[in-house]
Design a protein around this motif. Structure first.
Motif, PDB file in Angstrom:
ATOM      1  N   GLY A 148     -25.539   6.165  -9.494  1.00 28.98           N
ATOM      2  CA  GLY A 148     -24.657   6.656  -8.452  1.00 28.98           C
ATOM      3  C   GLY A 148     -24.129   8.049  -8.731  1.00 28.98           C
ATOM      4  O   GLY A 148     -23.769   8.781  -7.807  1.00 28.98           O
ATOM      5  N   LEU A 149     -24.067   8.428  -9.992  1.00 31.86           N
ATOM      6  CA  LEU A 149     -23.598   9.759 -10.379  1.00 31.86           C
ATOM      7  C   LEU A 149     -24.739  10.764 -10.465  1.00 31.86           C
ATOM      8  O   LEU A 149     -24.506  11.978 -10.397  1.00 31.86           O
ATOM      9  CB  LEU A 149     -22.890   9.678 -11.736  1.00 31.86           C
ATOM     10  N   ALA A 150     -25.969  10.268 -10.591  1.00 27.80           N
ATOM     11  CA  ALA A 150     -27.114  11.126 -10.907  1.00 27.80           C
ATOM     12  C   ALA A 150     -27.582  11.934  -9.703  1.00 27.80           C
ATOM     13  O   ALA A 150     -28.679  11.731  -9.163  1.00 27.80           O
ATOM     14  CB  ALA A 150     -28.261  10.285 -11.466  1.00 27.80           C
ATOM     15  N   HIS A 151     -26.742  12.856  -9.280  1.00 29.06           N
ATOM     16  CA  HIS A 151     -27.086  13.809  -8.232  1.00 29.06           C
ATOM     17  C   HIS A 151     -26.344  15.100  -8.555  1.00 29.06           C
ATOM     18  O   HIS A 151     -25.143  15.063  -8.857  1.00 29.06           O
ATOM     19  CB  HIS A 151     -26.662  13.277  -6.861  1.00 29.06           C
ATOM     20  N   PRO A 152     -27.019  16.251  -8.521  1.00 30.17           N
ATOM     21  CA  PRO A 152     -26.354  17.497  -8.927  1.00 30.17           C
ATOM     22  C   PRO A 152     -25.039  17.767  -8.210  1.00 30.17           C
ATOM     23  O   PRO A 152     -24.069  18.220  -8.822  1.00 30.17           O
ATOM     24  CB  PRO A 152     -27.409  18.561  -8.608  1.00 30.17           C
ATOM     25  N   LEU A 153     -24.967  17.477  -6.907  1.00 30.06           N
ATOM     26  CA  LEU A 153     -23.736  17.754  -6.170  1.00 30.06           C
ATOM     27  C   LEU A 153     -22.615  16.806  -6.598  1.00 30.06           C
ATOM     28  O   LEU A 153     -21.452  17.212  -6.652  1.00 30.06           O
ATOM     29  CB  LEU A 153     -23.984  17.656  -4.665  1.00 30.06           C
ATOM     30  N   ARG A 154     -22.941  15.569  -6.912  1.00 27.13           N
ATOM     31  CA  ARG A 154     -21.906  14.627  -7.352  1.00 27.13           C
ATOM     32  C   ARG A 154     -21.343  15.025  -8.707  1.00 27.13           C
ATOM     33  O   ARG A 154     -20.137  14.937  -8.937  1.00 27.13           O
ATOM     34  CB  ARG A 154     -22.467  13.200  -7.378  1.00 27.13           C
ATOM     35  N   VAL A 155     -22.216  15.460  -9.598  1.00 24.71           N
ATOM     36  CA  VAL A 155     -21.738  15.949 -10.894  1.00 24.71           C
ATOM     37  C   VAL A 155     -20.859  17.180 -10.688  1.00 24.71           C
ATOM     38  O   VAL A 155     -19.801  17.315 -11.321  1.00 24.71           O
ATOM     39  CB  VAL A 155     -22.920  16.277 -11.829  1.00 24.71           C
ATOM     40  N   ALA A 156     -21.266  18.068  -9.785  1.00 28.30           N
ATOM     41  CA  ALA A 156     -20.477  19.272  -9.516  1.00 28.30           C
ATOM     42  C   ALA A 156     -19.113  18.916  -8.928  1.00 28.30           C
ATOM     43  O   ALA A 156     -18.098  19.542  -9.264  1.00 28.30           O
ATOM     44  CB  ALA A 156     -21.244  20.200  -8.575  1.00 28.30           C
ATOM     45  N   ILE A 157     -19.071  17.930  -8.042  1.00 34.96           N
ATOM     46  CA  ILE A 157     -17.798  17.501  -7.457  1.00 34.96           C
ATOM     47  C   ILE A 157     -16.866  16.971  -8.535  1.00 34.96           C
ATOM     48  O   ILE A 157     -15.675  17.310  -8.578  1.00 34.96           O
ATOM     49  CB  ILE A 157     -18.038  16.439  -6.366  1.00 34.96           C
TER      50      ILE A 157
ATOM     51  N   THR B  49     -20.365  16.990   1.262  1.00 35.20           N
ATOM     52  CA  THR B  49     -19.356  16.623   0.264  1.00 35.20           C
ATOM     53  C   THR B  49     -18.659  15.328   0.643  1.00 35.20           C
ATOM     54  O   THR B  49     -18.329  14.513  -0.237  1.00 35.20           O
ATOM     55  CB  THR B  49     -18.332  17.753   0.074  1.00 35.20           C
ATOM     56  N   SER B  50     -18.419  15.095   1.937  1.00 37.42           N
ATOM     57  CA  SER B  50     -17.803  13.835   2.372  1.00 37.42           C
ATOM     58  C   SER B  50     -18.678  12.650   2.001  1.00 37.42           C
ATOM     59  O   SER B  50     -18.184  11.633   1.491  1.00 37.42           O
ATOM     60  CB  SER B  50     -17.573  13.847   3.889  1.00 37.42           C
ATOM     61  N   TYR B  51     -19.974  12.767   2.244  1.00 37.33           N
ATOM     62  CA  TYR B  51     -20.898  11.683   1.913  1.00 37.33           C
ATOM     63  C   TYR B  51     -20.894  11.392   0.419  1.00 37.33           C
ATOM     64  O   TYR B  51     -20.775  10.228  -0.004  1.00 37.33           O
ATOM     65  CB  TYR B  51     -22.308  12.035   2.374  1.00 37.33           C
ATOM     66  N   HIS B  52     -20.996  12.434  -0.391  1.00 40.77           N
ATOM     67  CA  HIS B  52     -21.081  12.226  -1.833  1.00 40.77           C
ATOM     68  C   HIS B  52     -19.740  11.759  -2.418  1.00 40.77           C
ATOM     69  O   HIS B  52     -19.719  11.016  -3.410  1.00 40.77           O
ATOM     70  CB  HIS B  52     -21.581  13.489  -2.516  1.00 40.77           C
ATOM     71  N   LEU B  53     -18.635  12.166  -1.821  1.00 39.01           N
ATOM     72  CA  LEU B  53     -17.335  11.640  -2.250  1.00 39.01           C
ATOM     73  C   LEU B  53     -17.258  10.134  -2.020  1.00 39.01           C
ATOM     74  O   LEU B  53     -16.737   9.388  -2.865  1.00 39.01           O
ATOM     75  CB  LEU B  53     -16.208  12.345  -1.495  1.00 39.01           C
ATOM     76  N   ARG B  54     -17.771   9.670  -0.898  1.00 37.24           N
ATOM     77  CA  ARG B  54     -17.759   8.228  -0.628  1.00 37.24           C
ATOM     78  C   ARG B  54     -18.617   7.475  -1.633  1.00 37.24           C
ATOM     79  O   ARG B  54     -18.262   6.362  -2.065  1.00 37.24           O
ATOM     80  CB  ARG B  54     -18.231   7.958   0.798  1.00 37.24           C
ATOM     81  N   GLN B  55     -19.731   8.061  -2.025  1.00 35.85           N
ATOM     82  CA  GLN B  55     -20.573   7.421  -3.034  1.00 35.85           C
ATOM     83  C   GLN B  55     -19.882   7.391  -4.395  1.00 35.85           C
ATOM     84  O   GLN B  55     -19.952   6.403  -5.129  1.00 35.85           O
ATOM     85  CB  GLN B  55     -21.923   8.142  -3.126  1.00 35.85           C
ATOM     86  N   LEU B  56     -19.218   8.481  -4.740  1.00 36.86           N
ATOM     87  CA  LEU B  56     -18.482   8.520  -6.008  1.00 36.86           C
ATOM     88  C   LEU B  56     -17.327   7.524  -5.996  1.00 36.86           C
ATOM     89  O   LEU B  56     -17.032   6.882  -7.014  1.00 36.86           O
ATOM     90  CB  LEU B  56     -17.955   9.938  -6.257  1.00 36.86           C
ATOM     91  N   GLU B  57     -16.665   7.379  -4.846  1.00 37.66           N
ATOM     92  CA  GLU B  57     -15.590   6.384  -4.730  1.00 37.66           C
ATOM     93  C   GLU B  57     -16.146   4.972  -4.917  1.00 37.66           C
ATOM     94  O   GLU B  57     -15.525   4.136  -5.598  1.00 37.66           O
ATOM     95  CB  GLU B  57     -14.920   6.508  -3.370  1.00 37.66           C
ATOM     96  N   LYS B  58     -17.285   4.706  -4.346  1.00 37.93           N
ATOM     97  CA  LYS B  58     -17.919   3.391  -4.442  1.00 37.93           C
ATOM     98  C   LYS B  58     -18.135   2.986  -5.891  1.00 37.93           C
ATOM     99  O   LYS B  58     -17.999   1.807  -6.256  1.00 37.93           O
ATOM    100  CB  LYS B  58     -19.250   3.419  -3.690  1.00 37.93           C
ATOM    101  N   HIS B  59     -18.451   3.949  -6.746  1.00 34.69           N
ATOM    102  CA  HIS B  59     -18.737   3.652  -8.148  1.00 34.69           C
ATOM    103  C   HIS B  59     -17.541   3.898  -9.069  1.00 34.69           C
ATOM    104  O   HIS B  59     -17.679   3.863 -10.295  1.00 34.69           O
ATOM    105  CB  HIS B  59     -19.942   4.476  -8.613  1.00 34.69           C
ATOM    106  N   GLY B  60     -16.379   4.182  -8.493  1.00 37.11           N
ATOM    107  CA  GLY B  60     -15.164   4.259  -9.298  1.00 37.11           C
ATOM    108  C   GLY B  60     -14.897   5.578  -9.982  1.00 37.11           C
ATOM    109  O   GLY B  60     -14.065   5.643 -10.883  1.00 37.11           O
ATOM    110  N   PHE B  61     -15.553   6.665  -9.544  1.00 38.20           N
ATOM    111  CA  PHE B  61     -15.342   7.971 -10.175  1.00 38.20           C
ATOM    112  C   PHE B  61     -14.209   8.759  -9.527  1.00 38.20           C
ATOM    113  O   PHE B  61     -13.545   9.560 -10.193  1.00 38.20           O
ATOM    114  CB  PHE B  61     -16.621   8.805 -10.121  1.00 38.20           C
ATOM    115  N   VAL B  62     -14.011   8.583  -8.234  1.00 45.00           N
ATOM    116  CA  VAL B  62     -12.949   9.297  -7.530  1.00 45.00           C
ATOM    117  C   VAL B  62     -12.154   8.302  -6.698  1.00 45.00           C
ATOM    118  O   VAL B  62     -12.598   7.171  -6.440  1.00 45.00           O
ATOM    119  CB  VAL B  62     -13.507  10.420  -6.613  1.00 45.00           C
ATOM    120  N   ARG B  63     -10.979   8.741  -6.251  1.00 46.06           N
ATOM    121  CA  ARG B  63     -10.140   7.917  -5.390  1.00 46.06           C
ATOM    122  C   ARG B  63      -9.361   8.838  -4.464  1.00 46.06           C
ATOM    123  O   ARG B  63      -9.190  10.026  -4.749  1.00 46.06           O
ATOM    124  CB  ARG B  63      -9.178   7.068  -6.222  1.00 46.06           C
TER     125      ARG B  63
END
Length: 208
Positions: free
Chosen positions: A18-27, A53-67
Motif C-alpha cells: 500500500g505504501l509502494a508508490h512514489p507519490l505515496r512515499v513523497a506524501i 493526492t486525494s486518492y493516494h491519501l485515502r490509500q495511505l489512510e486505509k493502511h494506517g499511515f495518515v489520518r
C-alpha cells in the motif's frame, strides 16, 4: 493493516504494498517534514493534481499511515497528518526476486532519493535560504570506526534514544522561529571491509 511493536508501524506485506508508490512515499515525506496539509497543498508542493493526492491519501489512510486532522479545516476541505509513529521496514526475510521485495526496494529507494535531494538542496542553497546562524548549528559529517556486531547494535540503540528524546520533546511545537529540521543518522558496516580476526571469503548478500 499494520502490526505495532514498541510504538512503531512495522510493515506487513499488505501495508508495504500500500505504501509502494512514489507519490505515496513523497506524501509521507512532506507530512513528516512540514506537518498537516490538505490534498490541494500537497498537490501544489509535489507538482501533482489534487485528485491524485486525494486518492493516494485515502490509500495511505486505509493502511494506517495518515489520518484526518479534525482540529483543522471546514466542510469544504480535509486536512491530513501522518500518524506519529516510526515506520519500520524489514526485508531480510524476503526473496530477492519476489514482488514483496520489489515493493520494499521501491519504498527504500524513494526514501533515500528524497533524503539525498533535500541534503543536496541544503548544501547548495542553505546559506542564502536559512542564513548563517542555521548553517553554523547544522552538521553534515561522516565517521569511520571498527565495530563488532554487538558494539554496532549498542551504538544504533544509543543514537536512536537521543533522537527519540528530542522528537518527544519538540514534536508539534508551535514556538516562534522553529522551522522544519530533518535528522539523518546512518550507521552501517562497510561491506568491502575486512572483518577483524576473519577474512572476506564467502558469498555476499544484499539485505535491507
Amino acid at each position: 493493516m499494520v502490526s505495532k511493536k514498541k510504538d512503531e508501524i512495522v510493515l506487513e506485506m499488505a501495508a508495504l504494498k500500500g505504501l509502494a508508490h512514489p507519490l505515496r512515499v513523497a506524501i509521507i515525506d512532506v507530512l513528516s517534514a512540514y506537518g498537516a496539509a490538505t490534498a490541494s497543498t500537497l498537490a501544489e508542493r509535489l507538482g501533482e493534481s489534487s485528485g491524485a493526492t486525494s486518492y493516494h491519501l485515502r490509500q495511505l489512510e486505509k493502511h494506517g499511515f495518515v489520518r484526518e486532522d479534525t482540529t483543522r479545516g471546514s466542510g469544504r476541505e480535509r486536512w491530513w497528518e501522518r500518524v506519529p509513529r516510526p515506520i519500520s521496514l524489514n526485508a531480510t526475510e524476503l526473496g530477492p526476486t519476489s514482488a514483496d521485495r520489489e515493493a520494499s526496494d521501491l519504498v527504500m529507494a524513494e526514501w533515500q532519493r528524497n533524503r539525498q535531494k533535500r541534503l543536496a538542496a541544503f548544501l547548495a542553497h542553505g546559506l542564502e535560504t536559512v542564513g548563517k546562524e542555521w548553517i553554523e548549528v547544522s552538521g553534515v559529517s561522516t565517521a569511520n570506526v571498527q565495530l563488532t556486531l554487538e558494539q554496532m547494535n549498542d551504538l544504533t540503540e544509543e543514537l536512536a534514544a537521543v533522537v527519540d528524546s528530542h522528537l518527544a520533546k519538540y514534536r508539534n511545537q508551535k514556538t516562534p522561529g522553529a522551522r522544519p529540521v530533518q535528522i539523518h543518522v546512518d550507521v552501517f558496516p562497510i561491506i568491502d571491509g575486512v572483518e577483524q580476526g576473519g577474512d572476506v571469503s564467502g558469498s555476499a548478500k544484499d539485505e535491507q
